[in-house]
Scaffold this active site. Sequence first.
Site, mmCIF file in Angstrom:
data_model
loop_
_atom_site.group_PDB
_atom_site.id
_atom_site.type_symbol
_atom_site.label_atom_id
_atom_site.label_comp_id
_atom_site.label_asym_id
_atom_site.label_seq_id
_atom_site.Cartn_x
_atom_site.Cartn_y
_atom_site.Cartn_z
ATOM 1 N N TRP A 29 0.871 -1.185 0.000
ATOM 2 C CA TRP A 29 0.000 0.000 0.000
ATOM 3 C C TRP A 29 0.906 1.232 0.000
ATOM 4 O O TRP A 29 1.867 1.277 0.775
ATOM 5 C CB TRP A 29 -0.883 -0.022 1.253
ATOM 6 N N PHE A 64 -1.178 -3.119 7.899
ATOM 7 C CA PHE A 64 -1.736 -3.977 8.952
ATOM 8 C C PHE A 64 -1.144 -5.386 8.897
ATOM 9 O O PHE A 64 -0.992 -6.041 9.927
ATOM 10 C CB PHE A 64 -3.265 -4.023 8.842
ATOM 11 N N VAL A 88 1.158 4.869 6.199
ATOM 12 C CA VAL A 88 -0.278 5.084 6.398
ATOM 13 C C VAL A 88 -0.516 6.588 6.284
ATOM 14 O O VAL A 88 0.115 7.378 6.992
ATOM 15 C CB VAL A 88 -0.746 4.557 7.768
ATOM 16 N N HIS A 95 -9.610 5.030 7.920
ATOM 17 C CA HIS A 95 -9.228 4.085 8.973
ATOM 18 C C HIS A 95 -7.882 4.444 9.597
ATOM 19 O O HIS A 95 -7.308 3.659 10.331
ATOM 20 C CB HIS A 95 -9.077 2.673 8.388
ATOM 21 N N ARG A 134 9.919 12.157 3.936
ATOM 22 C CA ARG A 134 10.590 11.218 4.850
ATOM 23 C C ARG A 134 11.005 9.920 4.155
ATOM 24 O O ARG A 134 11.429 8.975 4.804
ATOM 25 C CB ARG A 134 9.655 10.908 6.014
HETATM 26 N N1 RBF Z 1 -2.543 0.261 4.376
HETATM 27 C C1 RBF Z 1 -1.456 1.050 4.390
HETATM 28 O O1 RBF Z 1 -0.341 0.551 4.517
HETATM 29 N N2 RBF Z 1 -1.577 2.410 4.291
HETATM 30 C C2 RBF Z 1 -2.777 3.035 4.173
HETATM 31 O O2 RBF Z 1 -2.801 4.266 4.068
HETATM 32 C C3 RBF Z 1 -3.942 2.211 4.152
HETATM 33 N N3 RBF Z 1 -5.168 2.772 4.042
HETATM 34 C C4 RBF Z 1 -6.271 1.979 4.108
HETATM 35 C C5 RBF Z 1 -7.574 2.534 4.060
HETATM 36 C C6 RBF Z 1 -8.701 1.753 4.173
HETATM 37 C C7 RBF Z 1 -10.064 2.393 4.146
HETATM 38 C C8 RBF Z 1 -8.544 0.331 4.330
HETATM 39 C C9 RBF Z 1 -9.753 -0.573 4.469
HETATM 40 C C10 RBF Z 1 -7.296 -0.235 4.340
HETATM 41 C C11 RBF Z 1 -6.143 0.559 4.226
HETATM 42 N N4 RBF Z 1 -4.863 0.004 4.242
HETATM 43 C C12 RBF Z 1 -3.771 0.812 4.259
HETATM 44 C C13 RBF Z 1 -4.682 -1.452 4.162
HETATM 45 C C14 RBF Z 1 -4.543 -2.157 5.500
HETATM 46 O O3 RBF Z 1 -3.229 -1.964 6.018
HETATM 47 C C15 RBF Z 1 -4.781 -3.660 5.304
HETATM 48 O O4 RBF Z 1 -3.978 -4.118 4.243
HETATM 49 C C16 RBF Z 1 -6.233 -3.998 5.009
HETATM 50 O O5 RBF Z 1 -7.081 -3.397 5.946
HETATM 51 C C17 RBF Z 1 -6.453 -5.515 5.035
HETATM 52 O O6 RBF Z 1 -6.161 -6.055 6.310
#
Ligand code: RBF
Length: 159
Positions: A29, A64, A88, A95, A134
């Site tokens: 992500w 996550f 993130v 979230h 960063r």
């Molecule tokens: N994962 C990231 O590493 N960075 C993010 O900014 C990020 N934003 C997310 C936003 C939403 C609405 C959702 C549902 C997930 C996001 N995730 C993000 C993914 C999260 O880390 C994970 O992969 C998923 O929730 C599946 O467990």
Amino acid sequence: MATKNLSDYDISKVPSATGIKVAIVVAEWNFDITSALRDGAVETLLKHGVNEKDIFVEYVPGSFELIHGSKVVYEKYSPDGIIAIGAVIRGETPHFDFISQGVTYGIARLNVELDVPVIFSVLTTNNKEQAFDRAGGRLGNKGTEGAITLIKMISLAKK
Ligand code: RBF
């Protein structure tokens, strides 16, 4: 804090990293950011004497998953330490607080449960620009800092 660039470290104060084995887990992500953090980490480990064959890079879908991913690479490679890399971004993530807190707590817990350090190289920023700053931009590279932190923590255990 916003103006501090810890990537300008004093190389003479970093212990030797020769012979250590490192696993790096990278969230896909925001990959434009996390791949730059990964490059900073790998480059720094190599610069400090880690063998290329002793660096194991694995990918997980999002930040996550860094928690379980770290556990998996620990069991798979028996590394001396792990670097968890993610980004993130608040603006794009309703979230944000849940994910940031979940990852922080999960990585903290791994540091207690595993017998090796798990370095927290997860950016939590308000927007993409702050993340780029960063990840090799004007505020250094948190991947580089993660690698230095890991080398210091492994050296602490070996003292
Ligand atoms: N994962 C990231 O590493 N960075 C993010 O900014 C990020 N934003 C997310 C936003 C939403 C609405 C959702 C549902 C997930 C996001 N995730 C993000 C993914 C999260 O880390 C994970 O992969 C998923 O929730 C599946 O467990």
